[in-house]
Enzyme design. Structure first.
Site, PDB file in Angstrom:
ATOM      1  N   ALA A 269       2.254 -11.769  42.669  1.00 39.97           N
ATOM      2  CA  ALA A 269       3.636 -12.157  42.433  1.00 39.97           C
ATOM      3  C   ALA A 269       4.340 -11.044  41.670  1.00 39.97           C
ATOM      4  CB  ALA A 269       3.700 -13.445  41.619  1.00 39.97           C
ATOM      5  N   MET A 270       5.661 -11.188  41.520  1.00 40.10           N
ATOM      6  CA  MET A 270       6.439 -10.130  40.864  1.00 40.10           C
ATOM      7  C   MET A 270       7.530 -10.742  39.995  1.00 40.10           C
ATOM      8  SD  MET A 270       6.957  -6.954  40.380  1.00 40.10           S
ATOM      9  CE  MET A 270       8.236  -6.428  39.251  1.00 40.10           C
ATOM     10  N   GLU A 271       7.616 -10.199  38.786  1.00 40.54           N
ATOM     11  CA  GLU A 271       8.437 -10.813  37.737  1.00 40.54           C
ATOM     12  C   GLU A 271       9.898 -10.385  37.720  1.00 40.54           C
ATOM     13  OE1 GLU A 271       5.969  -8.468  37.196  1.00 40.54           O
ATOM     14  OE2 GLU A 271       6.563  -7.074  35.607  1.00 40.54           O
ATOM     15  N   ASN A 272      10.503 -10.015  38.852  1.00 37.86           N
ATOM     16  CA  ASN A 272      11.905  -9.605  38.885  1.00 37.86           C
ATOM     17  C   ASN A 272      12.765 -10.523  38.006  1.00 37.86           C
ATOM     18  OD1 ASN A 272      11.106  -7.946  41.223  1.00 37.86           O
ATOM     19  ND2 ASN A 272      10.962  -9.959  42.197  1.00 37.86           N
ATOM     20  N   HIS A 304       2.289 -16.373  34.020  1.00 38.43           N
ATOM     21  CA  HIS A 304       2.270 -14.924  33.818  1.00 38.43           C
ATOM     22  C   HIS A 304       3.635 -14.302  34.149  1.00 38.43           C
ATOM     23  CE1 HIS A 304       0.279 -10.895  33.837  1.00 38.43           C
ATOM     24  NE2 HIS A 304       1.252 -10.637  34.705  1.00 38.43           N
ATOM     25  N   GLU A 305       4.135 -14.609  35.332  1.00 35.16           N
ATOM     26  CA  GLU A 305       5.412 -13.997  35.731  1.00 35.16           C
ATOM     27  C   GLU A 305       6.547 -14.481  34.835  1.00 35.16           C
ATOM     28  OE1 GLU A 305       4.804 -11.612  37.591  1.00 35.16           O
ATOM     29  OE2 GLU A 305       2.889 -12.304  38.402  1.00 35.16           O
ATOM     30  N   HIS A 308       6.560 -12.693  31.542  1.00 34.06           N
ATOM     31  CA  HIS A 308       7.080 -11.324  31.626  1.00 34.06           C
ATOM     32  C   HIS A 308       8.561 -11.252  31.240  1.00 34.06           C
ATOM     33  CE1 HIS A 308       4.090  -8.534  32.998  1.00 34.06           C
ATOM     34  NE2 HIS A 308       3.837  -9.119  34.149  1.00 34.06           N
TER      35      HIS A 308
HETATM   36  N1  B3K Z   1       4.112  -6.564  37.869  1.00 41.56           N
HETATM   37  C1  B3K Z   1       3.599  -7.024  39.119  1.00 41.56           C
HETATM   38  C2  B3K Z   1       2.660  -6.075  39.764  1.00 41.56           C
HETATM   39  C3  B3K Z   1       3.317  -4.989  40.507  1.00 41.56           C
HETATM   40  C4  B3K Z   1       2.313  -4.163  41.238  1.00 41.56           C
HETATM   41  C5  B3K Z   1       2.957  -2.969  41.871  1.00 41.56           C
HETATM   42  N2  B3K Z   1       2.027  -2.205  42.654  1.00 41.56           N
HETATM   43  C6  B3K Z   1       2.958  -8.360  39.010  1.00 41.56           C
HETATM   44  C7  B3K Z   1       2.444  -8.724  37.681  1.00 41.56           C
HETATM   45  O1  B3K Z   1       1.582  -8.107  37.112  1.00 41.56           O
HETATM   46  O2  B3K Z   1       2.945  -9.652  37.117  1.00 41.56           O
HETATM   47 ZN    ZN Z   2       2.086  -8.880  35.206  1.00 38.20          ZN
END
Ligand code: B3K
Ligand code: ZN
Length: 882
Positions: A269-272, A304-305, A308
């Protein structure tokens, strides 16, 4: 594909940018094959920077359509452009200026899944680490922070949903059946946190009232028809928001928080900011389709996300060398959250199992690197278990050294001092040094020295002086680029356990610092002496895994059994059982190799069965007690010249002996742990299922085992029981008609559910033995094998390479050759995925020499390929070095 320039980035070269970015304005006109992006950037020159200095922006496979400076088109001589960069000269000297850039990109053709791409008809982005530069020319680095305004224009029928970061400004209809939406994110952020999603999606909505009584809208977007499966994720999100307020005083800051689940995603997943994008595997769940492990993962990753938002977004990283600043810290936070939601001890056991299975091998092999590296060639390859999991352990040690309240004070200071900034590991550590008055210089070596420290311990009791002396010695092994290491500051939680199971209170301690139940090992060699100990105690050391070390402490089986029975720290009890088991498993591997009969100490069998049957212990813990160290745990312990077939055969032999000795215990557990009420996915229900399925796995060694597993499969009413039974059946009886029947039933029943089918592929990919490779190849031809879907590729090829030691490490090397071919096939399409799967070979040097040679040849075959991505090129080069 990006061409591999082989350029190495060094931490020592860090310089702030020459120009300060004040504002970002983006307009997307979405089109599957030709999306037009208008980027407006307001910059000013940083104080002290030469007037002649040019502005250099990053790109990746970009084509420039138009370029304007303060609204005027630029003459050809004033700029240089390539797909990788845009350089503009002749900029105004003292006033802010505006750069307007128009790029046209093809989301449909973006198979790397970095930048803007399409998945199942949905536009989505992934910008961390360097994906934003695939959308537009930009100072694409984490220390460039600005507020963003985003306008999205798209066909309304195909894309009723238009999302980006921040708060919704407004929207409306546009020409030719199109519509638009505008978003504004007031919190300055780096480009890697940018996100855009557009498409036709279903949504689940809820609200959360923050501690200062602000109402936040929560939305989870999923494919139509899957809304009901987002309920658990929504619940986990609300619990995360509450927990972060209570534990860390962190409140959410925007009016809305959104999560979008997509089916093609390179990671979890990604924390945008305000718009998290998730692999749908970590959002969708119901009892029929999700296992208890899935539920636990969803809870942890949602948290987790979300966490962030403060550790990563509000305070971000100055440069990518500081990755652990957000990742290690946020993993620590999500671990603590899960520990509070579930059983702390069981959670800790799972964390340590994972750390030892994934991070310890990394730290002991050619890919070892410090938690805070000092150079990299491809940053995508540094999203490692060292940065994440060891990074979390380092944060945990700070909390252990300082105590809960002082740690909290340090976190408060960090949030207060660095909010809105791009910070460094040094900034973080300084906050804890300041609030505690402790010198953390030596401790900081945990960030800088790679390799798992080895601590050798021995204890001696002197009855005459009623004292106990603990002699410790530490050694940090050499790792690539670091041959000489300095001693570390290692916090070791300990207990001196007396005969009756109580813990001794020493009258005095000398030889070094001891705070509470933690002793501080700071020298290479150090003796601690405890006085006032009336009788010989049993030492329990590194309780709760207070430090991520290898411990060499030759304890007698009777002492280990004593710890396993009496320690008040449940983790230590589990560790003692593991320590009892390992020598048996190692001996069994040797016996199997030499063709000798396999035997097992009674002390181990007794201790295991006693723990399994102990009703004062929670079922989840008892299940962990019964789960012997894995084949890779045994390989790691052996340390070199490993024969995976012998390790497997030896371990199977031990399991069979335990199964025989404990058959009545397992029968009882299988019966008593059956559910007697409605299904709940909580930790208590999961624990009972774990213990029952663990019993089943032993019962499968008895007469009629296949039928027993098949019956369990047929009568299961939830995905955990179903996959566990199917695994037992398929792994123990791969050729039995019952197995084929069950696999078929499963396939028919879940043929339209991709996430469940992934499990079907994984179960088969991990069937041990030489026949695995042919099975994998056949499964690749299965109509349900979708080679472009990362989850599916990981479930088949990834599971084979990472989790099938005997099948993958076939003595003839065909497993390695197969992997090499797959890596070369995946790489042109999706380099990140290829590089990640290739790390499955990170321990190749510890194989016995014939296999090691074959593994090397496969790596060389990859390296010789004329067109490798930077991602795969970097991994293969480091793996072969030295
Ligand atoms: N920050 C993202 C991971 C991005 C990976 C890029 N190759 C997810 C995380 O750690 O929450
Ligand atoms: Zn992370």
């Amino acid at each position: 594909m990006r061409t591999d320039t082989g350029q190495i980035v060094h931490l020592a070269d860090y310089r702030p940018t020459d120009f300060v970015l004040e504002r970002v304005d983006l307009t997307f006109e979405l089109d599957p094959a030709a999306t037009r992006i208008e980027t407006r950037l307001i910059f000013h020159r940083r104080d002290g920077v030469d007037f002649g200095q040019a502005l250099v922006l990053d790109g990746d496979e970009l084509t420039l359509a138009e370029l304007r400076l303060d609204q005027n088109e630029l003459p050809a001589g004033q700029f240089d452009v390539t797909p990788e960069s845009l350089t503009i000269r002749g900029l105004p000297e003292s006033v802010p200026f505006e750069v307007t850039i128009i790029t046209i990109i093809n989301p449909e053709a973006n198979t790397q899944l970095m930048g803007l791409y399409r998945t199942n008809g949905v536009y989505c982005t992934q910008c961390e680490a360097e994906g934003f530069r695939r959308i537009t020319y930009f100072p694409d680095r984490p220390d460039v922070l600005a507020p963003y305004t985003i306008t999205i224009i798209a066909d309304k029928a195909a894309n009723p949903v238009l999302l980006s970061n921040g708060n919704f400004l407004g929207g409306g209809n546009y020409d030719e059946g199109r519509h638009f939406a505008a978003w504004f994110d007031p919190f300055p952020k780096p480009s890697y946190l940018f996100a855009l999603v557009a498409g036709d999606l279903g949504v689940v909505e809820d609200t959360f009232t923050t501690m200062s009584e602000r109402e936040v809208t929560l939305k989870i977007y999923v494919e139509h028809g899957k809304e009901a499966r987002a309920a658990y994720a929504m619940d986990a999100l609300k619990r995360s928001m509450k927990w972060d307020e209570e534990r860390f005083g962190r409140e959410y800051d925007l009016d809305i928080f959104m999560i979008v689940a997509v089916s093609d995603f390179n990671m979890g997943a990604m924390e945008n900011k305000g718009l998290n994008v998730f692999n749908d595997k970590y959002v969708l769940a119901d009892p029929e389709t999700a296992t208890d492990q899935d539920y636990a993962n969803i809870e942890a990753i949602i948290a987790h996300e979300y966490f962030h938002n403060w550790t990563g977004n509000r305070i971000t990283c100055r440069d990518w060398f500081q990755l652990c600043l957000k990742e290690g810290l946020t993993v620590y936070r999500d671990h603590e959250f899960s520990a509070d939601m579930r059983s702390r001890a069981v959670k800790r056991i799972a964390e340590v199992r994972h750390l030892k299975a994934e991070q310890f091998p990394e730290d002991a092999g050619p890919l070892a690197h410090p938690v805070r590296p000092t150079s990299y060639r491809e940053i995508n390859n540094f999203y490692t278990t060292t940065v994440y999991e060891k990074g979390s352990e380092v944060t945990r040690m700070i909390a252990t050294l300082l105590g809960r309240d002082t740690f909290k004070a340090g976190m408060d200071l960090y949030f207060e001092r660095h909010d809105g900034e791009a910070a460094t590991v040094e900034d973080f550590v300084a906050c804890f040094a300041e609030v505690s008055g402790r010198d953390l210089t030596q401790f900081s070596r945990w960030y800088h020295q790679a390799g798992t420290p080895m601590v050798t311990a021995s204890g001696a009791y002197d009855a005459a002086s009623q004292s106990f002396t603990l002699s410790l010695e530490q050694m940090v092994p050499a790792t690539p680029g670091q041959s000489v290491k300095e001693p570390m500051h290692i916090p070791l939680s300990f207990a001196l356990i007396l005969d009756n199971g109580s813990i001794a209170e020493p009258a005095s301690v000398s030889g070094g610092e001891v705070s509470g139940d933690v002793l501080h090992l700071t020298e290479r060699k150090q003796d601690f002496t405890f006085t006032g100990i009336a009788a010989r105690p049993v030492l329990s050391l590194n309780r709760s895994f207070s430090a991520p070390i290898n411990l060499d402490f030759k304890q007698a089986p009777a002492d280990l059994a004593h710890i396993a029975r009496h320690d008040s720290d449940l983790f230590a009890r589990w560790q003692a059982l593991t320590d009892l088991a390992l020598p048996n498993l190692i001996q069994a591997a040797r016996d199997a190799r030499e063709g000798r009969a396999i035997s097992c100490d009674d002390a181990l069998v007794t201790a295991l069965l006693e723990a399994a049957a102990d009703e004062t212990l929670e079922p989840a813990f008892r299940a962990q007690a019964l789960a012997l160290p894995s084949e890779s745990d045994i390989a790691r312990e052996l340390g070199g010249n490993n024969d995976p077939d012998a390790i497997h055969a030896g371990r199977q032999g031990i399991i069979a002996l335990i199964a025989k000795a404990g058959s009545s215990v397992f029968e009882t557990l299988f019966a008593t742990m059956a559910r007697n009420g409605a299904f709940t996915p909580d930790a208590a229900g999961a624990g009972r299922r774990a213990l029952r399925n663990s019993a089943l796995s032993y019962l499968a060694y008895a007469e009629g085992g296949a039928q027993r597993a098949a019956d369990a499969f047929a009568s299961s009413d939830n995905m955990t029981d179903m996959t566990q039974a199917l695994t037992v059946l398929a792994h123990r009886f791969p050729d039995d008609a019952l197995t084929h029947e069950a696999l078929d039933t499963f396939l028919q029943r879940f043929s339209d559910n991709a996430l469940v089918l992934d499990k079907w592929f994984t179960i088969q990919a991990t069937i041990p033995g030489d026949a695995a490779l042919a099975r994998i190849k056949a499964l690749m031809d299965h109509p349900q094998f979708v080679g472009t879907n990362p989850n599916r590729v990981r479930s088949l090829i990834g599971s084979f390479a990472f989790s099938n030691p005997t099948g993958f490490n076939r003595a003839d090397g065909e497993g390695y050759r197969f992997l090499a071919q797959q890596i070369l096939a995946i790489d042109p399409r999706n380099p990140q995925l290829a590089a990640r799967i290739l790390t499955s070979m990170r321990s190749w040097r510890s194989l016995e020499s014939l296999r090691a040679d074959l593994a090397r040849s496969a790596l060389v075959e990859i390296q010789r390929s004329p067109k490798l991505s930077a991602d795969v090129g970097d991994i293969v080069e480091r793996m072969l070095k030295g």
